[in-house]
Design a protein around this motif. Structure first.
Motif, PDB file in Angstrom:
ATOM      1  N   THR A  11       0.835  -1.203   0.000  1.00 23.73           N
ATOM      2  CA  THR A  11       0.000   0.000   0.000  1.00 23.73           C
ATOM      3  C   THR A  11       0.868   1.251   0.000  1.00 23.73           C
ATOM      4  OG1 THR A  11      -1.734  -1.185   1.202  1.00 23.73           O
ATOM      5  CG2 THR A  11      -1.848   1.212   1.206  1.00 23.73           C
ATOM      6  N   SER A 156     -10.036  -4.432  -1.725  1.00 21.36           N
ATOM      7  CA  SER A 156      -9.178  -3.947  -0.642  1.00 21.36           C
ATOM      8  C   SER A 156      -9.977  -3.035   0.285  1.00 21.36           C
ATOM      9  CB  SER A 156      -7.988  -3.174  -1.223  1.00 21.36           C
ATOM     10  OG  SER A 156      -7.189  -4.019  -2.028  1.00 21.36           O
ATOM     11  N   ASP A 180      -5.321  -2.886   7.219  1.00 16.63           N
ATOM     12  CA  ASP A 180      -5.076  -2.897   5.774  1.00 16.63           C
ATOM     13  C   ASP A 180      -5.426  -4.305   5.280  1.00 16.63           C
ATOM     14  OD1 ASP A 180      -4.148  -2.662   3.178  1.00 16.63           O
ATOM     15  OD2 ASP A 180      -2.299  -1.625   3.746  1.00 16.63           O
ATOM     16  N   ASP A 182      -7.367  -7.328   2.618  1.00 18.10           N
ATOM     17  CA  ASP A 182      -7.644  -7.705   1.233  1.00 18.10           C
ATOM     18  C   ASP A 182      -8.621  -8.870   1.218  1.00 18.10           C
ATOM     19  OD1 ASP A 182      -6.181  -9.986   1.878  1.00 18.10           O
ATOM     20  OD2 ASP A 182      -4.361  -9.300   0.871  1.00 18.10           O
TER      21      ASP A 182
END
Length: 223
Positions: A11, A156, A180, A182
């Motif tokens: 990211t 995401s 973060d 996915d």
């Protein structure tokens, strides 16, 4: 407040390259405001990317080169981070106590007291930002001690904790922490006792709920 959960190196590479959507970048920048670790990682990504571009050979095939540059940047970011240098004591003036994080102000306004929460479910309130690039950007306020439906992600998701906390399969997330996520992650956040958990989340795809009731209500929630 020292975050324990950070932006993924991939990211940070995307952010350094300007490849994040405005909504994703707003959440990432909110985290970066309070996380010296990720600021150093972002600076390293920008430095490595610039250096690698200067070293590239003109005859290299572009797709191959792009993949190599990304792999090299990720490898560098995963190396041990050197001890941080003391930040300058002349820090900028702090914003008012009631101010929202600066990256979120273009989407939600300048202050907490100006927010207009929308009821979504018992104990859950939300504010959706006006559509920009097509990604979803929302503020969520979830009552203490509430279990959210088990879900995974079709894309995401970046979620920054602003107030309160929650626990899930990945650990404890408190103020300043970044989730973060996915499509490989399935989890069930449970908010901590005490105060509501308020977070900002950007998604580039809808959530995928396991339970039939949550799936039935999903079109009404719009997540």
């Amino acid at each position: 407040m020292t975050p324990r959960h950070h932006l993924d190196p991939a990211t940070l590479v995307s952010h350094a390259a300007g490849a994040l959507s405005p909504e994703m970048a707003a959440v990432a920048d909110t985290h970066l405001e309070g996380c010296a670790h990720c600021r150093r990682q972002l600076a390293e990504a920008e430095h490595v990317g610039g250096a690698l571009l200067l070293q590239q050979q003109p005859v290299a095939a572009e797709p191959v080169l792009a993949g190599r540059l990304r792999d090299d940047m990720l490898a560098r970011l995963r190396e041990p981070v050197p001890a941080p240098k003391p930040e300058p004591e002349t820090a900028p003036a702090r914003p008012p106590v009631d101010a929202l994080p600066r990256p979120l102000q273009p989407y939600f306004g300048k202050t907490w007291k100006a927010l207009r929460w929308r009821w979504m479910a018992p104990g859950v309130h939300m504010i959706r930002a006006a559509r920009g690039s097509g990604d979803t950007l929302v503020l969520l306020k979830i009552a203490p001690g509430k279990s959210m439906p088990i879900h995974s992600h079709r894309g995401s998701e970046l979620t920054q904790i602003l107030k309160g906390a929650y626990d899930d399969e990945l650990g404890h997330f408190g103020p300043g922490d970044m989730a973060d996520l996915d499509s490989d992650v399935e989890h069930q956040p449970v908010t901590s006792p005490g105060v509501p958990c308020i977070c900002v989340a950007a998604l580039d795809g809808p959530l995928q709920f396991r339970g039939w009731l949550a799936r039935k209500l999903q079109p009404l929630v719009g997540l």
